[in-house]
Motif scaffolding. Structure first.
Motif, PDB file in Angstrom:
ATOM      1  N   PRO A 140       0.800  -1.229   0.000  1.00 38.22           N
ATOM      2  CA  PRO A 140       0.000   0.000   0.000  1.00 38.22           C
ATOM      3  C   PRO A 140       0.835   1.283   0.000  1.00 38.22           C
ATOM      4  N   GLU A 141       1.993   1.249   0.655  1.00 37.32           N
ATOM      5  CA  GLU A 141       2.842   2.455   0.710  1.00 37.32           C
ATOM      6  C   GLU A 141       3.358   2.810  -0.688  1.00 37.32           C
ATOM      7  N   LEU A 142       3.769   1.780  -1.406  1.00 35.28           N
ATOM      8  CA  LEU A 142       4.244   1.982  -2.781  1.00 35.28           C
ATOM      9  C   LEU A 142       3.099   2.455  -3.690  1.00 35.28           C
ATOM     10  N   LEU A 143       1.910   1.920  -3.450  1.00 40.94           N
ATOM     11  CA  LEU A 143       0.740   2.335  -4.229  1.00 40.94           C
ATOM     12  C   LEU A 143       0.504   3.838  -4.075  1.00 40.94           C
ATOM     13  N   GLU A 144       0.646   4.341  -2.847  1.00 36.19           N
ATOM     14  CA  GLU A 144       0.478   5.781  -2.606  1.00 36.19           C
ATOM     15  C   GLU A 144       1.515   6.578  -3.385  1.00 36.19           C
ATOM     16  N   LYS A 145       2.761   6.088  -3.379  1.00 39.97           N
ATOM     17  CA  LYS A 145       3.817   6.800  -4.121  1.00 39.97           C
ATOM     18  C   LYS A 145       3.495   6.838  -5.615  1.00 39.97           C
ATOM     19  N   LEU A 146       2.931   5.747  -6.127  1.00 40.10           N
ATOM     20  CA  LEU A 146       2.587   5.705  -7.557  1.00 40.10           C
ATOM     21  C   LEU A 146       1.440   6.668  -7.876  1.00 40.10           C
ATOM     22  N   LYS A 147       0.504   6.783  -6.940  1.00 37.54           N
ATOM     23  CA  LYS A 147      -0.601   7.730  -7.160  1.00 37.54           C
ATOM     24  C   LYS A 147      -0.055   9.158  -7.194  1.00 37.54           C
ATOM     25  N   HIS A 148       0.894   9.418  -6.312  1.00 32.89           N
ATOM     26  CA  HIS A 148       1.525  10.729  -6.260  1.00 32.89           C
ATOM     27  C   HIS A 148       2.282  10.995  -7.572  1.00 32.89           C
ATOM     28  N   TYR A 149       2.965   9.970  -8.073  1.00 31.99           N
ATOM     29  CA  TYR A 149       3.715  10.082  -9.338  1.00 31.99           C
ATOM     30  C   TYR A 149       2.766  10.457 -10.486  1.00 31.99           C
ATOM     31  N   SER A 150       1.620   9.786 -10.560  1.00 36.40           N
ATOM     32  CA  SER A 150       0.639  10.077 -11.617  1.00 36.40           C
ATOM     33  C   SER A 150       0.087  11.494 -11.474  1.00 36.40           C
ATOM     34  N   ALA A 151      -0.146  11.906 -10.227  1.00 39.31           N
ATOM     35  CA  ALA A 151      -0.674  13.258  -9.989  1.00 39.31           C
ATOM     36  C   ALA A 151       0.339  14.300 -10.472  1.00 39.31           C
ATOM     37  N   LYS A 152       1.618  14.014 -10.268  1.00 39.34           N
ATOM     38  CA  LYS A 152       2.671  14.939 -10.715  1.00 39.34           C
ATOM     39  C   LYS A 152       2.656  15.063 -12.249  1.00 39.34           C
ATOM     40  N   LEU A 153       2.470  13.931 -12.934  1.00 35.34           N
ATOM     41  CA  LEU A 153       2.416  13.950 -14.400  1.00 35.34           C
ATOM     42  C   LEU A 153       1.265  14.833 -14.880  1.00 35.34           C
TER      43      LEU A 153
END
Ligand code: RP5
Length: 179
Positions: A140-153
């Protein structure tokens, strides 16, 4: 190369050091997301014994995904998938003779039963992201980081559009040319 903060969860392997600039993009993504990985240069054709050892030990080393890149008659990803029981992501390298179609077809056209998740020619960054997404299904922690990555894009595209609306396309193009 090995990151020491924990067991490597991803193996990055390439057939030659000429593949390094593309494979580095996968490693950059894993570093950005804090995923421990191990990187190696192993040629399935030129040193099959070393390759078999690598593929047989990969599970024991803790790898959950292998990212394998190769060019021309690119057998490395497919052979990793034949031995390693978890997901293998293949990166076809661009080639001067056939523009990377040789690598792409070699990697993507796997026989039924032995899949390789093939990204675009030279698609190093997407291979890193796909590996992260596979790991995120149980992290789940990595999932949050990926969501943040997509939001940055998304934010980056919005900023570009806002600038286009503000400056107009001619000024935008000019500043793009200046770099
Ligand atoms: C493949 O052959 C490698 O993955 C590389 O993309 C290609 C050419 O290798 P070098 O001749 O540059 O070592 O096995």
């Amino acid at each position: 190369m090995e990151r020491t903060d924990g067991m490597p969860r991803v193996g990055i392997v390439m057939g030659s050091d000429s593949d390094m600039p593309v494979m580095a993009k996968a490693a950059d993504i894993l570093e950005e997301l804090g995923i421990p990985y191990e990187m190696a240069i192993i040629s399935a054709h030129r040193e099959p014994d070393v390759f078999f050892e690598y593929a047989k030990k990969a599970e024991e080393k803790g790898f959950k995904v292998i990212i394998a890149g190769a060019g021309m008659a690119a057998h490395l990803p497919g052979m990793c998938a034949a031995i390693f029981p978890m997901p293998v992501i293949g990166i076809p390298m661009h080639t001067t003779s056939l523009g990377g179609r040789d690598s792409l077809y070699s990697i993507v056209q796997m026989p039924s039963g032995i899949p390789v998740a093939t990204v675009a020619i030279n698609g190093g960054a997407n291979a890193g992201l796909l590996a992260a997404k596979i790991l995120a299904t149980s992290d789940p922690e990595l999932l949050e980081k990926l969501k943040h990555y997509s939001a940055k894009l998304k934010e980056q595209v919005e900023q570009k559009d806002a600038r286009l609306q503000r400056e107009g396309y001619k000024a935008y193009l000019e500043s793009q040319k200046k770099g």
